[in-house]
Write a protein that holds these residues in place. Structure first.
Motif, PDB file in Angstrom:
ATOM      1  N   GLU A  89      38.857   4.160  31.112  1.00 46.57           N
ATOM      2  CA  GLU A  89      38.385   5.528  30.849  1.00 46.57           C
ATOM      3  C   GLU A  89      37.283   5.534  29.789  1.00 46.57           C
ATOM      4  OE1 GLU A  89      41.814   7.788  29.671  1.00 46.57           O
ATOM      5  OE2 GLU A  89      42.653   7.807  31.702  1.00 46.57           O
ATOM      6  N   ASN A  90      37.318   4.580  28.869  1.00 48.08           N
ATOM      7  CA  ASN A  90      36.332   4.523  27.785  1.00 48.08           C
ATOM      8  C   ASN A  90      35.163   3.585  28.088  1.00 48.08           C
ATOM      9  OD1 ASN A  90      37.276   6.215  25.405  1.00 48.08           O
ATOM     10  ND2 ASN A  90      39.145   5.159  26.017  1.00 48.08           N
ATOM     11  N   GLY A  91      35.105   3.081  29.334  1.00 48.57           N
ATOM     12  CA  GLY A  91      33.971   2.255  29.727  1.00 48.57           C
ATOM     13  C   GLY A  91      34.068   0.797  29.321  1.00 48.57           C
ATOM     14  N   TYR A  92      35.248   0.311  29.010  1.00 51.13           N
ATOM     15  CA  TYR A  92      35.446  -1.085  28.625  1.00 51.13           C
ATOM     16  C   TYR A  92      36.085  -1.860  29.784  1.00 51.13           C
ATOM     17  CZ  TYR A  92      34.395   0.283  23.830  1.00 51.13           C
ATOM     18  OH  TYR A  92      33.769   0.743  22.702  1.00 51.13           O
ATOM     19  N   ASP A  93      36.145  -3.188  29.634  1.00 53.52           N
ATOM     20  CA  ASP A  93      36.653  -4.038  30.710  1.00 53.52           C
ATOM     21  C   ASP A  93      38.004  -4.674  30.399  1.00 53.52           C
ATOM     22  OD1 ASP A  93      34.283  -3.756  32.314  1.00 53.52           O
ATOM     23  OD2 ASP A  93      33.284  -5.051  30.838  1.00 53.52           O
ATOM     24  N   TYR A  94      38.279  -4.956  29.153  1.00 50.39           N
ATOM     25  CA  TYR A  94      39.545  -5.602  28.795  1.00 50.39           C
ATOM     26  C   TYR A  94      40.068  -5.015  27.488  1.00 50.39           C
ATOM     27  CZ  TYR A  94      37.125  -8.499  25.303  1.00 50.39           C
ATOM     28  OH  TYR A  94      36.398  -8.934  24.222  1.00 50.39           O
TER      29      TYR A  94
ATOM     30  N   VAL B 278      42.643  -3.321  20.965  1.00 53.81           N
ATOM     31  CA  VAL B 278      41.201  -3.302  20.718  1.00 53.81           C
ATOM     32  C   VAL B 278      40.531  -3.465  22.074  1.00 53.81           C
ATOM     33  CG1 VAL B 278      39.267  -4.450  19.581  1.00 53.81           C
ATOM     34  CG2 VAL B 278      41.481  -4.310  18.425  1.00 53.81           C
ATOM     35  N   LEU B 279      39.547  -2.609  22.358  1.00 56.33           N
ATOM     36  CA  LEU B 279      38.862  -2.618  23.648  1.00 56.33           C
ATOM     37  C   LEU B 279      37.633  -3.533  23.599  1.00 56.33           C
ATOM     38  CD1 LEU B 279      38.933   1.245  24.298  1.00 56.33           C
ATOM     39  CD2 LEU B 279      40.699  -0.448  24.791  1.00 56.33           C
ATOM     40  N   GLY B 280      37.327  -4.153  24.736  1.00 56.80           N
ATOM     41  CA  GLY B 280      36.171  -5.038  24.785  1.00 56.80           C
ATOM     42  C   GLY B 280      35.460  -4.965  26.120  1.00 56.80           C
ATOM     43  N   ARG B 281      34.181  -5.438  26.127  1.00 56.53           N
ATOM     44  CA  ARG B 281      33.370  -5.453  27.345  1.00 56.53           C
ATOM     45  C   ARG B 281      33.127  -6.885  27.791  1.00 56.53           C
ATOM     46  NH1 ARG B 281      30.841  -0.900  24.698  1.00 56.53           N
ATOM     47  NH2 ARG B 281      31.265   0.951  25.935  1.00 56.53           N
ATOM     48  N   GLY B 282      32.925  -7.026  29.110  1.00 56.36           N
ATOM     49  CA  GLY B 282      32.670  -8.341  29.669  1.00 56.36           C
ATOM     50  C   GLY B 282      33.971  -8.973  30.147  1.00 56.36           C
ATOM     51  N   PRO B 283      33.936 -10.264  30.445  1.00 57.48           N
ATOM     52  CA  PRO B 283      35.165 -10.925  30.902  1.00 57.48           C
ATOM     53  C   PRO B 283      36.168 -11.050  29.750  1.00 57.48           C
ATOM     54  CG  PRO B 283      33.316 -12.480  30.813  1.00 57.48           C
ATOM     55  CD  PRO B 283      32.768 -11.134  30.492  1.00 57.48           C
ATOM     56  N   ALA B 284      37.435 -10.928  30.086  1.00 56.63           N
ATOM     57  CA  ALA B 284      38.490 -11.027  29.077  1.00 56.63           C
ATOM     58  C   ALA B 284      38.538 -12.445  28.526  1.00 56.63           C
ATOM     59  CB  ALA B 284      39.832 -10.650  29.682  1.00 56.63           C
ATOM     60  N   PRO B 285      38.706 -12.601  27.216  1.00 58.45           N
ATOM     61  CA  PRO B 285      38.833 -13.943  26.641  1.00 58.45           C
ATOM     62  C   PRO B 285      40.070 -14.645  27.205  1.00 58.45           C
ATOM     63  CG  PRO B 285      38.585 -12.275  24.926  1.00 58.45           C
ATOM     64  CD  PRO B 285      38.756 -11.556  26.213  1.00 58.45           C
ATOM     65  N   ASP B 286      40.032 -15.950  27.202  1.00 61.33           N
ATOM     66  CA  ASP B 286      41.150 -16.737  27.723  1.00 61.33           C
ATOM     67  C   ASP B 286      42.230 -16.852  26.646  1.00 61.33           C
ATOM     68  OD1 ASP B 286      42.643 -18.212  29.447  1.00 61.33           O
ATOM     69  OD2 ASP B 286      41.585 -20.095  29.068  1.00 61.33           O
ATOM     70  N   GLU B 287      42.877 -15.742  26.362  1.00 60.63           N
ATOM     71  CA  GLU B 287      43.932 -15.657  25.344  1.00 60.63           C
ATOM     72  C   GLU B 287      45.112 -14.907  25.930  1.00 60.63           C
ATOM     73  OE1 GLU B 287      43.928 -16.748  22.131  1.00 60.63           O
ATOM     74  OE2 GLU B 287      41.944 -17.636  22.308  1.00 60.63           O
ATOM     75  N   ARG B 288      46.305 -15.194  25.428  1.00 54.99           N
ATOM     76  CA  ARG B 288      47.512 -14.511  25.920  1.00 54.99           C
ATOM     77  C   ARG B 288      47.508 -13.017  25.614  1.00 54.99           C
ATOM     78  NH1 ARG B 288      53.048 -17.503  25.562  1.00 54.99           N
ATOM     79  NH2 ARG B 288      53.479 -15.426  26.254  1.00 54.99           N
ATOM     80  N   ALA B 289      46.886 -12.620  24.520  1.00 58.08           N
ATOM     81  CA  ALA B 289      46.917 -11.220  24.099  1.00 58.08           C
ATOM     82  C   ALA B 289      45.800 -10.386  24.704  1.00 58.08           C
ATOM     83  CB  ALA B 289      46.857 -11.146  22.577  1.00 58.08           C
ATOM     84  N   ALA B 290      44.922 -10.998  25.500  1.00 58.19           N
ATOM     85  CA  ALA B 290      43.809 -10.270  26.122  1.00 58.19           C
ATOM     86  C   ALA B 290      44.130 -10.025  27.594  1.00 58.19           C
ATOM     87  CB  ALA B 290      42.522 -11.069  25.983  1.00 58.19           C
ATOM     88  N   PHE B 291      43.918  -8.785  28.037  1.00 62.70           N
ATOM     89  CA  PHE B 291      44.254  -8.384  29.402  1.00 62.70           C
ATOM     90  C   PHE B 291      43.034  -7.771  30.079  1.00 62.70           C
ATOM     91  CE2 PHE B 291      48.147  -8.220  26.992  1.00 62.70           C
ATOM     92  CZ  PHE B 291      49.113  -8.719  27.846  1.00 62.70           C
TER      93      PHE B 291
END
Length: 180
Positions: free
Chosen positions: A73-78, A147-160
Motif C-alpha cells: 500500500e505504501n509503494g514498497y517491495d519488502y 521497516v519497509l524497503g524497495r527492491g529485492p528482499a535481502p537474503d535474511e530470515r527477518a526480511a519478507f
C-alpha cells in the motif's frame, strides 16, 4: 411456532458470535483485529489481537499478512521485521454452584486443587455437594515492528517479500462475513 423461530434466531446469533476473529481492522482501540501506527516514514508498529477462539498460528499469520499489505500500500517491495512478539493471556472461569462462596472469598478455601489435561481444572470441594468445573480461556496478540524497503528482499530470515507473503498466506485468510 413463534418460540421455535425465536429459539432458532437466538442459536444463529450465538453461532455467529462464537467464531474465531476474522482478518479485519480492529473496530475500537484494543478490539479484535489489526491495528497499526506509523513510527517513521518507513517504520510501522503492527498488532493483531484475536478472541479466545483464535489460535496463536492464525494471529501470527494475520499479522504477517497485514505487514505485507501495508508494505505494498505504501509503494514498497519488502518488509524487515525488527521486533516481534506474541503475548498469551490465559484466564480461568468457574462454573456450577458455589456453596462455600462467602467463605472462599475470605480466603478459607481454594478455588481449584489440580489440573487434568483432558478434563480441565477440578474444584477443591466435594464433587457431590459442590460440583464446580473450571475452564481456561486463552487469547493471543501478536506485535511486530517493521521497516519497509524497495527492491529485492535481502537474503535474511527477518526480511519478507510482500508479494510472496500475500500469495502464500492469502488462502489462509478468513475475512468477515458480509452484512446481510
Amino acid at each position: 411456532m413463534t418460540r421455535t423461530f425465536v429459539a432458532g434466531a437466538a442459536l444463529i446469533a450465538l453461532a455467529a458470535c462464537a467464531s474465531p476473529t476474522p482478518y479485519q481492522q480492529a473496530g475500537t482501540p484494543g478490539g479484535y483485529g489489526f491495528e497499526q501506527s506509523q513510527i517513521e516514514y518507513d517504520r510501522y508498529r503492527i498488532s493483531f489481537s484475536g478472541n479466545s477462539l483464535t489460535d496463536r498460528d492464525t494471529v501470527e499469520t494475520y499479522l504477517l499478512y497485514r505487514a505485507a499489505e501495508l508494505t505494498l500500500e505504501n509503494g514498497y517491495d519488502y518488509f524487515w521485521v525488527t521486533e516481534r512478539a506474541t503475548d498469551e493471556d490465559t484466564r480461568r472461569y468457574g462454573t456450577g454452584p458455589d456453596y462455600y462462596g462467602p467463605w472462599r472469598a475470605r480466603g478459607f478455601f481454594v478455588n481449584y486443587r489440580y489440573y487434568h489435561p483432558a478434563h480441565g481444572w477440578y474444584g477443591w470441594d466435594d464433587p457431590f455437594w459442590n460440583p464446580r468445573h473450571y475452564r481456561e480461556v486463552t487469547r493471543y496478540e501478536a506485535n511486530a515492528e517493521i521497516v519497509l524497503g524497495r527492491g529485492p528482499a535481502p537474503d535474511e530470515r527477518a526480511a519478507f517479500d510482500a508479494r510472496d507473503v500475500l500469495e502464500n498466506l492469502g488462502p489462509d485468510i478468513v475475512r468477515p462475513a458480509p452484512d446481510a
